[in-house]
Design an enzyme around this catalytic site. Structure first.
Site, PDB file in Angstrom:
ATOM      1  N   ASN A   1       0.833  -1.307  -0.165  1.00 20.94           N
ATOM      2  CA  ASN A   1      -0.123   0.051  -0.154  1.00 20.94           C
ATOM      3  C   ASN A   1       0.934   1.207  -0.122  1.00 20.94           C
ATOM      4  OD1 ASN A   1      -1.537   2.201   1.218  1.00 20.94           O
ATOM      5  ND2 ASN A   1      -3.172   0.930   1.846  1.00 20.94           N
TER       6      ASN A   1
ATOM      7  N   ASP B   1      -0.151   4.639  -0.163  1.00 24.34           N
ATOM      8  CA  ASP B   1      -0.799   5.727   0.282  1.00 24.34           C
ATOM      9  C   ASP B   1       0.037   6.554   0.947  1.00 24.34           C
ATOM     10  OD1 ASP B   1      -3.110   4.462  -0.540  1.00 24.34           O
ATOM     11  OD2 ASP B   1      -3.998   4.232   1.472  1.00 24.34           O
TER      12      ASP B   1
ATOM     13  N   HIS C   1      -5.877   3.630  -1.673  1.00 20.75           N
ATOM     14  CA  HIS C   1      -7.111   4.055  -1.097  1.00 20.75           C
ATOM     15  C   HIS C   1      -7.586   5.320  -1.542  1.00 20.75           C
ATOM     16  CE1 HIS C   1      -9.715   4.295   2.855  1.00 20.75           C
ATOM     17  NE2 HIS C   1     -10.266   4.450   1.637  1.00 20.75           N
TER      18      HIS C   1
ATOM     19  N   ARG D   1      -9.695   8.095  -1.027  1.00 24.33           N
ATOM     20  CA  ARG D   1     -10.327   8.464   0.123  1.00 24.33           C
ATOM     21  C   ARG D   1     -11.328   9.582  -0.414  1.00 24.33           C
ATOM     22  NH1 ARG D   1      -9.063   6.878   5.610  1.00 24.33           N
ATOM     23  NH2 ARG D   1     -10.446   8.085   6.182  1.00 24.33           N
TER      24      ARG D   1
ATOM     25  N   ARG E   1      -7.208  12.928   0.896  1.00 24.28           N
ATOM     26  CA  ARG E   1      -6.217  13.328   1.661  1.00 24.28           C
ATOM     27  C   ARG E   1      -4.822  12.707   1.180  1.00 24.28           C
ATOM     28  NH1 ARG E   1      -7.128  10.085   7.251  1.00 24.28           N
ATOM     29  NH2 ARG E   1      -9.127  11.004   7.100  1.00 24.28           N
ATOM     30  N   HIS E   2      -4.620  11.547   0.581  1.00 25.38           N
ATOM     31  CA  HIS E   2      -3.522  11.034   0.083  1.00 25.38           C
ATOM     32  C   HIS E   2      -3.489  10.890  -1.607  1.00 25.38           C
ATOM     33  CE1 HIS E   2      -5.265   7.481   1.509  1.00 25.38           C
ATOM     34  NE2 HIS E   2      -4.868   7.594   2.712  1.00 25.38           N
TER      35      HIS E   2
ATOM     36  N   GLU F   1      -8.934   0.303  -2.827  1.00 21.81           N
ATOM     37  CA  GLU F   1      -9.435   0.404  -1.549  1.00 21.81           C
ATOM     38  C   GLU F   1     -10.486   1.444  -1.522  1.00 21.81           C
ATOM     39  OE1 GLU F   1      -7.015   0.825   1.743  1.00 21.81           O
ATOM     40  OE2 GLU F   1      -6.009  -1.008   1.466  1.00 21.81           O
TER      41      GLU F   1
ATOM     42  N   THR G   1      -6.681   6.639  10.322  1.00 21.43           N
ATOM     43  CA  THR G   1      -6.460   5.597   9.147  1.00 21.43           C
ATOM     44  C   THR G   1      -7.968   4.595   9.205  1.00 21.43           C
ATOM     45  OG1 THR G   1      -5.252   3.581   8.656  1.00 21.43           O
ATOM     46  CG2 THR G   1      -5.601   3.911  10.772  1.00 21.43           C
ATOM     47  N   THR G   2      -7.960   3.796   8.540  1.00 18.14           N
ATOM     48  CA  THR G   2      -9.483   2.751   8.586  1.00 18.14           C
ATOM     49  C   THR G   2      -9.497   2.198   9.772  1.00 18.14           C
ATOM     50  OG1 THR G   2      -8.858   2.445   6.084  1.00 18.14           O
ATOM     51  CG2 THR G   2     -10.696   1.178   7.230  1.00 18.14           C
TER      52      THR G   2
ATOM     53  N   GLU H   1     -11.034  -9.259   3.125  1.00 14.12           N
ATOM     54  CA  GLU H   1      -9.762  -9.042   4.064  1.00 14.12           C
ATOM     55  C   GLU H   1     -10.022  -8.716   5.437  1.00 14.12           C
ATOM     56  OE1 GLU H   1      -7.400  -6.030   1.990  1.00 14.12           O
ATOM     57  OE2 GLU H   1      -6.296  -5.433   3.906  1.00 14.12           O
TER      58      GLU H   1
ATOM     59  N   HIS I   1      -3.619  -4.420   8.064  1.00 10.14           N
ATOM     60  CA  HIS I   1      -3.629  -3.436   8.924  1.00 10.14           C
ATOM     61  C   HIS I   1      -2.831  -3.585  10.003  1.00 10.14           C
ATOM     62  CE1 HIS I   1      -5.102   0.358  10.345  1.00 10.14           C
ATOM     63  NE2 HIS I   1      -5.631   0.617   9.323  1.00 10.14           N
ATOM     64  N   GLY I   2      -1.830  -2.739  10.029  1.00 12.39           N
ATOM     65  CA  GLY I   2      -0.820  -2.548  11.189  1.00 12.39           C
ATOM     66  C   GLY I   2       0.021  -3.794  11.298  1.00 12.39           C
TER      67      GLY I   2
ATOM     68  N   GLY J   1       1.086  -1.535   4.508  1.00 12.25           N
ATOM     69  CA  GLY J   1       1.595   0.018   3.889  1.00 12.25           C
ATOM     70  C   GLY J   1       2.506   0.791   4.696  1.00 12.25           C
ATOM     71  N   HIS J   2       2.042   1.083   6.055  1.00 12.03           N
ATOM     72  CA  HIS J   2       2.658   1.964   6.853  1.00 12.03           C
ATOM     73  C   HIS J   2       3.906   1.581   7.325  1.00 12.03           C
ATOM     74  CE1 HIS J   2       3.541   4.494  10.420  1.00 12.03           C
ATOM     75  NE2 HIS J   2       2.924   5.334   9.902  1.00 12.03           N
TER      76      HIS J   2
HETATM   77  N1  PXP Z   1      -5.811  -3.186   4.242  1.00 15.19           N
HETATM   78  C1  PXP Z   1      -6.773  -2.128   4.308  1.00 15.19           C
HETATM   79  C2  PXP Z   1      -8.062  -2.479   3.783  1.00 15.19           C
HETATM   80  C3  PXP Z   1      -6.406  -0.821   4.628  1.00 15.19           C
HETATM   81  O1  PXP Z   1      -7.456   0.178   4.787  1.00 15.19           O
HETATM   82  C4  PXP Z   1      -5.014  -0.593   4.955  1.00 15.19           C
HETATM   83  C5  PXP Z   1      -4.689   0.998   5.448  1.00 15.19           C
HETATM   84  O2  PXP Z   1      -4.819   1.545   4.489  1.00 15.19           O
HETATM   85  C6  PXP Z   1      -4.210  -1.276   4.899  1.00 15.19           C
HETATM   86  C7  PXP Z   1      -4.509  -2.744   4.623  1.00 15.19           C
HETATM   87  C8  PXP Z   1      -2.814  -1.261   5.145  1.00 15.19           C
HETATM   88  O3  PXP Z   1      -2.617  -0.981   6.643  1.00 15.19           O
HETATM   89  P1  PXP Z   1      -1.156  -0.650   7.068  1.00 15.19           P
HETATM   90  O4  PXP Z   1      -0.794   0.800   6.387  1.00 15.19           O
HETATM   91  O5  PXP Z   1      -1.330  -0.430   8.490  1.00 15.19           O
HETATM   92  O6  PXP Z   1      -0.082  -1.437   6.784  1.00 15.19           O
END
Ligand code: PXP
Length: 246
Positions: free
Chosen positions: A7, A9, A43, A45, A49-50, A70, A100-101, A151, A191-192, A213-214
């Site tokens: 990701n 973003d 994503h 949005r 924002r990004h 996304e 974030t989501t 997911e 996520h995370g 992503g992050h």
């Molecule tokens: N999957 C989804 C559906 C998300 O919304 C996000 C955050 O944009 C991610 C994965 C990636 O999460 P992270 O940036 O925490 O790795």
């Protein structure tokens, strides 16, 4: 082999901090692909924002693996998705105030928005994934509504503190994955996830894809910092060729 969707973003987050042209998430997507990414996730949005509309269109042309968009079920964003036709659309919840989501999409409570969105995206040949919490009601509804994949939101796992809490969250993910596989849903997670917590997730039988992503963008900033500073020092003392001006 489990696929890694990168990701990008937050490359766009840095760009938008200055409303500048760099860093370009499109360039980041190319480099992520060279690094072995199996797909690129972005994503779009509602508040932009990004990721910007231009990023989505350019990545549709340039991503050579799989493009996963996304998106929330806003009509404006749906129309863009139907035009761009990403390989996959992942429906996510979206609130303007969130960082974030937060949490998965409650597909049961949002059936009236989710079901038609799935139907329209699938009719356009787009694979549809739903970003949900790992519960039996959300998995059962996802299958009933005709999603191709789900997911699982892994924030509760990645934020869990202590071995007991981590194991409890992993067990929820394992149980929900088994249920989803039995209902013939493809299973993704995200996520995370980071360099230290990814292994137990990869070991869950049935998982096909992770979206991260992050942690990757954070590491990219740090591993690139030394070289970037060295090059700036060089540019201060030597002629640094500008492709536009020579
Ligand atoms: N999957 C989804 C559906 C998300 O919304 C996000 C955050 O944009 C991610 C994965 C990636 O999460 P992270 O940036 O925490 O790795």
């Amino acid at each position: 082999m489990i696929r890694l969707g990168v990701n990008v973003d937050h490359v766009a987050t840095v760009r938008q901090a200055r409303r500048a042209k760099e860093p370009d998430p499109v360039a980041a997507a190319v480099l992520a692909t060279l690094g072995g990414a199996d797909g690129i996730t972005i994503h779009l949005r509602e508040d932009r924002r990004h990721i910007q509309d231009r990023d989505v269109y350019v990545m549709r042309e340039t991503v050579t693996t799989r493009l996963n968009l996304e998106m929330a079920t806003y009509e404006e964003i749906l129309l863009i998705a139907l035009k761009v036709k990403p390989d996959e659309a992942t429906l996510v919840p979206e609130k303007r105030q969130e960082l974030t989501t937060e949490g998965g999409l409650d597909v049961v409570a949002n059936e009236s928005a989710v079901r038609p969105a799935i139907d329209r995206l699938k009719a356009a040949g787009i694979h549809v994934s739903l970003f949900i919490d790992p519960t039996d009601t959300q998995v059962a509804a996802s299958a009933k509504f005709g999603a191709d994949a789900i997911e699982f939101q892994t924030a509760s796992y990645s934020e869990a503190i202590g071995a007991v809490a981590v194991e409890r969250e992993l067990e929820k993910l394992r149980t929900a994955t088994a249920q989803a596989v039995a209902l013939e849903l493809h299973v993704h997670m995200g996520h995370g996830l980071n360099y230290w917590n990814v292994q137990p997730i990869v070991r869950i039988p049935g998982v096909e894809e992770l979206n991260i992503g992050h942690s990757i963008v954070s590491r990219a900033v740090l591993v690139g910092m030394e070289r970037a500073v060295r090059e700036m020092k060089q540019a201060m003392t030597e002629h640094y060729p500008n492709p536009k001006r020579g």
